[in-house]
Design an enzyme around this catalytic site. Structure first.
Site, PDB file in Angstrom:
ATOM      1  N   ASP A  11      -1.579  -2.202  -2.591  1.00  0.00           N
ATOM      2  CA  ASP A  11       0.073  -2.178  -2.708  1.00  0.00           C
ATOM      3  C   ASP A  11       0.501  -3.480  -2.258  1.00  0.00           C
ATOM      4  O   ASP A  11      -0.044  -4.192  -1.254  1.00  0.00           O
ATOM      5  CB  ASP A  11       0.132  -1.191  -1.364  1.00  0.00           C
ATOM      6  CG  ASP A  11       1.574  -0.839  -1.273  1.00  0.00           C
ATOM      7  OD1 ASP A  11       2.527  -1.841  -1.645  1.00  0.00           O
ATOM      8  OD2 ASP A  11       2.279   0.023  -0.442  1.00  0.00           O
ATOM      9  N   TYR A 227      -1.876  -0.423  11.847  1.00  0.00           N
ATOM     10  CA  TYR A 227      -1.249   0.128  10.825  1.00  0.00           C
ATOM     11  C   TYR A 227      -0.635  -0.730   9.766  1.00  0.00           C
ATOM     12  O   TYR A 227       0.486  -1.279  10.283  1.00  0.00           O
ATOM     13  CB  TYR A 227      -0.458   1.257  11.404  1.00  0.00           C
ATOM     14  CG  TYR A 227      -0.005   2.314  10.316  1.00  0.00           C
ATOM     15  CD1 TYR A 227      -0.653   3.021   9.172  1.00  0.00           C
ATOM     16  CD2 TYR A 227       1.402   2.204   9.826  1.00  0.00           C
ATOM     17  CE1 TYR A 227      -0.089   3.728   8.288  1.00  0.00           C
ATOM     18  CE2 TYR A 227       2.168   2.878   8.820  1.00  0.00           C
ATOM     19  CZ  TYR A 227       1.096   3.568   8.019  1.00  0.00           C
ATOM     20  OH  TYR A 227       1.478   4.376   6.764  1.00  0.00           O
ATOM     21  N   LYS A 230      -1.229   3.211   4.281  1.00  0.00           N
ATOM     22  CA  LYS A 230      -2.320   4.018   4.009  1.00  0.00           C
ATOM     23  C   LYS A 230      -3.353   3.359   3.010  1.00  0.00           C
ATOM     24  O   LYS A 230      -2.948   2.825   2.136  1.00  0.00           O
ATOM     25  CB  LYS A 230      -1.828   5.512   3.726  1.00  0.00           C
ATOM     26  CG  LYS A 230      -2.599   6.722   4.302  1.00  0.00           C
ATOM     27  CD  LYS A 230      -2.899   6.707   5.818  1.00  0.00           C
ATOM     28  CE  LYS A 230      -3.575   7.684   6.137  1.00  0.00           C
ATOM     29  NZ  LYS A 230      -3.819   7.490   7.638  1.00  0.00           N
TER      30      LYS A 230
HETATM   31  P1  13P Z   1       1.976   3.347   1.837  1.00  0.00           P
HETATM   32  O1  13P Z   1       0.379   3.356   2.435  1.00  0.00           O
HETATM   33  O2  13P Z   1       1.855   4.101   0.517  1.00  0.00           O
HETATM   34  O3  13P Z   1       2.305   1.715   1.656  1.00  0.00           O
HETATM   35  O4  13P Z   1       2.710   4.195   2.535  1.00  0.00           O
HETATM   36  C1  13P Z   1       3.117   3.693   4.089  1.00  0.00           C
HETATM   37  C2  13P Z   1       4.215   4.461   4.533  1.00  0.00           C
HETATM   38  O5  13P Z   1       4.122   4.102   5.789  1.00  0.00           O
HETATM   39  C3  13P Z   1       4.761   5.726   4.199  1.00  0.00           C
HETATM   40  O6  13P Z   1       5.726   6.445   5.007  1.00  0.00           O
HETATM   41 MG    MG Z   2       3.571   0.748   0.484  1.00  0.00          MG
HETATM   42 MG    MG Z   3       0.743   3.809  -1.199  1.00  0.00          MG
END
Ligand code: 13P
Ligand code: MG
Ligand code: MG
Ligand code: 13P
Length: 365
Positions: A11, A227, A230
Site C-alpha cells: 500500500d 497498527y 492491514k
Molecule cells: P488498509 O490496510 O487497506 O490500508 O486499510 C486500513 C484501514 O484502516 C481501513 O479502515
Molecule cells: Mg491503506
Molecule cells: Mg489495503
C-alpha cells in the site's frame, strides 16, 4: 525452462481514504517495471491493484528471494510513494516501513508471494490479491482447494491428485513452521489452521515436491510494532494437468467466509470475490475483497490476465456477502463483528483501554 513468478505488493498511497490506488501511481510502477524489463532484470510483468494495494506481478529466471528483483520492486514502490507524498494522497508510503534496502524486501513492509518451477508444456496460474484482510484469509480456501474432496473433485477422480498434498504451516507468533501431509494428517492440519489468527498456510506442495501454491504471510504490524494498516495478502496457485483445475481453485472462494480486517483492521467481514474493476472497498471501508487474475506462463512471459471473478457465476456469492455485511454491521462495536482482544492488540483500541486501567479495582465477594 525454469521460471520464477514473483508477486510483490504494498500500500503506497490511495485516493479518498483507503479506497483505490490512483492511476498515476500505477502508471509510474508500469514505467519502472518496463525499464527493468529492458535491462533484463525481469522477463515480463503486469501491474494491478486491489483496493488501496498495488501489486507487481513479475516473471523472471532469477529464482526466489533474488536481490535484484526485490531491490527493483522496492525502488519502484519508493518512487511511487514519493509521488504519493508529493500529491498528498492518503497514507502515502503506508507499507514502506524501512528506509534502506538490505538485500531482501522481506521484513520491510511489502507482502511477497513467489515460486520457481520448471514450466510444464502449458502452465496456467492464478494470482489472488486481497484488500482489507490478512494472510489468514487464505487458510480456508487453500485448505478446500488442496484437501477437501467436496470442493475439489480432482482429489477423488484424478489418479495424479489422489496421493494428496503437503502443507507448510507457519506459526506467526513464534516464527516456526511445520509440514503436514494430507489426507494422512488431515485432522492435525485442521487443528492448526482453524486457528487462523496464529497458524497460516505458507506453501502447498505435491507429494513429489512440486510447488503448487504460495501465500504472502508478512505481518505488517509485527514489522511496524504498531497498527499501520492491514497486511492485505496475495497468493499464487498453479492449476490444471497434475494440479487442481482452475474452476476447483475458484470454487473455494464461492463461500464468502468471515475474515479479519475491514474497518480499521478491527472487524470481521465476508471475503467478497469481485472483478478487478470492482475492487474498491467503500462501505465501512469494505467489505474485504479478493480478485483472481488468470495467466498462462509461456517461455517466461505472462499471457493474460483473465479476470476470473468477473462472472455471473459469482453474483450469488457477492449477494450473500452483502447480506452478511448487513448482518455483521448490525453488531456495531461488539464481537464477533469486532475482533477478539488478542487480534486487536496491534490496533488503536489498546490505547483506549490503557486509559481505563487505573480505574480498575479488585472485585470483593
Ligand atoms: P488498509 O490496510 O487497506 O490500508 O486499510 C486500513 C484501514 O484502516 C481501513 O479502515
Ligand atoms: Mg491503506
Ligand atoms: Mg489495503
Ligand atoms: P486516520 O486516523 O488517519 O483517519 O486513520 C484511520 C484509518 O486509517 C481508518 O480508515
Amino acid at each position: 525452462m525454469h521460471t520464477t513468478v514473483s508477486v510483490i505488493k504494498a500500500d503506497i498511497g490511495s485516493l479518498a481514504g483507503h479506497v483505490k490506488v490512483p492511476e498515476e501511481l500505477l502508471k509510474l510502477c508500469e514505467g519502472s517495471l518496463s525499464r527493468a524489463l529492458k535491462k533484463g532484470v525481469i522477463k515480463d510483468f503486469r501491474v494491478t491493484s486491489c483496493g488501496d494495494d498495488t501489486e507487481l506481478i513479475m516473471s523472471h529466471g532469477r529464482g526466489v528471494d533474488n536481490s535484484a528483483v526485490h531491490e527493483m520492486a522496492w525502488n519502484t514502490f519508493k518512487t511511487a510513494a514519493d509521488l504519493a507524498k508529493k500529491r498528498h494522497y492518503y497514507a502515502a508510503g503506508q507499507d514502506l516501513l524501512v528506509e534502506a534496502f538490505t538485500g531482501t524486501i522481506r521484513g520491510m513492509g511489502p507482502g511477497i508471494a513467489e515460486f520457481e518451477f520448471e514450466e510444464r508444456p502449458s502452465e496456467p496460474i492464478v494470482v489472488f490479491a486481497c484488500d482489507k484482510t490478512s494472510p489468514s484469509a487464505f487458510n480456508l480456501p487453500i485448505f478446500r482447494i488442496f484437501a477437501d474432496p467436496f470442493n475439489s473433485a480432482g482429489l477423488i477422480i484424478d489418479p495424479k491428485l489422489h496421493p494428496g498434498f503437503k502443507f507448510e504451516v507457519h506459526d506467526v507468533q513464534k516464527a516456526k513452521r511445520v509440514f503436514l501431509s494430507c489426507p494422512e494428517e488431515l485432522y492435525d492440519l485442521i487443528a492448526l489452521i482453524g486457528m487462523s489468527s496464529r497458524y497460516v498456510i505458507k506453501r502447498v506442495f505435491r507429494k513429489d515436491g512440486e510447488i503448487a501454491a504460495v501465500v504472502s504471510t508478512e505481518r505488517l504490524s509485527q514489522v511496524a510494532g504498531r497498527y499501520v494498516g492491514k497486511d492485505d495478502p496475495v497468493a499464487i496457485v498453479r492449476t490444471q494437468s497434475g494440479f487442481m483445475a482452475t474452476g476447483e481453485v475458484l470454487e473455494a472462494f464461492s463461500m464468502p467466509q468471515l475474515v479479519p480486517g475491514w474497518m480499521r483492521g478491527s472487524h470481521r467481514g465476508p471475503l467478497t470475490p469481485v472483478a478487478q474493476r470492482d475492487a474498491h472497498p467503500t462501505r465501512f471501508d469494505g467489505p474485504p475483497r479478493v480478485i483472481a487474475l488468470g495467466f498462462q506462463v509461456s517461455d517466461g512471459k505472462l499471457l493474460g490476465p483473465a479476470d476470473l471473478f468477473d462472472d455471473v457465476a459469482f453474483d450469488d456469492s457477492r449477494r450473500k456477502a452483502m447480506e452478511i455485511s448487513d448482518y455483521m454491521r448490525r453488531h456495531g462495536p461488539f464481537e464477533p463483528h469486532l475482533l477478539s482482544p488478542e487480534e486487536l492488540e496491534y490496533t488503536t483500541l489498546p490505547q483506549v483501554i490503557e486509559r481505563l486501567k487505573k480505574r480498575f479495582e479488585p472485585v470483593k465477594g
